[in-house]
Design an enzyme around this catalytic site. Sequence first.
Site: not given
Length: 328
Positions: A178, A202, A271, A274, A297, A306
């Site tokens: 990120r 995150k 992004h 990414r 994630h 994806y």
Amino acid sequence: MSAKGCPEREGSPVNAAGPGEVRPAPRAVTPVSPSVANAAWLDGFAVHLVGRPAHTRDAYLRDARALALQAGDTDMALLTPPQLRRFLATLHGRGLSGRSLARMLSSWRAFYRFAQDRDARIVESPCAGLKPPRSPRKLPAALSPDEATRLVTIADDGDALALRDRALFELAYSSGLRLSELAGVDVDRLDLATAEVRVWGKGAKERIVPVGAAAIAAIRAWLPLRAALPEVDAKALFVGREGRRIAPRTIQRRLAAWAIRQGLPQHVHPHMLRHSFASHVLQSSGDLRAVQEMLGHASIASTQVYTHLDFQALAKVYDAAHPRARRK
């Protein structure tokens, strides 16, 4: 003329309620600043978030402030689920998408976790059970492998910042980082021998991500130039000409400029690298769980998007090659 023969006064409302009609209630006006009590909650929440990445902290505080403004004179810590549901509906009516409201609701949940630890009156978070309105899911934009290669192939012309940018972009594409993770990489969290980098993602969660050979080579080329800069930040891997850690906004600007310079036909943002990493690794390996781990994630559902990108590529091949798929 009025019904009684008197002329109507200039400026009288044309939609004034007549006999037997109900005048509509005036719309509530959102205050421009939070109440004293809610401002105190926001100050405490800001202190609580000090250890979080700057991007996350700013987003949480911005969303908590929006909640405080919606609350008005009501103590925001004591709001009820129906009130929050009404606030979400109000914000949605102002044009906020379901995706933006989902992010906002996540920030509110973080605020109420903080508030519950400090106020015994809060038995349960009022966010429990709340869901944002659904919005169409946009597929993430990704570069093709050729476009990604063209973007990161920056010639060595002796410019230190150009070599830094190549190392930046190679690492972003190689490891799927990120923007905040990329800007926050420290020298001591990168292991060139094992080709791994440790990043804080995150929720302040640490993960270890592999680094590709091209990125390792680009970083090795950058490190001597970094060391030669004046008053360099001892911790930061990527710094500017004055030796300070590079800002996320600088990365965005440099990447967009290099995309134009390298002849890419679309705007490129960090992004997108990414997304490209995830799409290309998934196309090559088919291992959704591994991609989930590398991206950091929490849910496999976030990674499954994806697979739709992969299907799009297959669909284009099918449409071009299958005799029964060709449109007249």
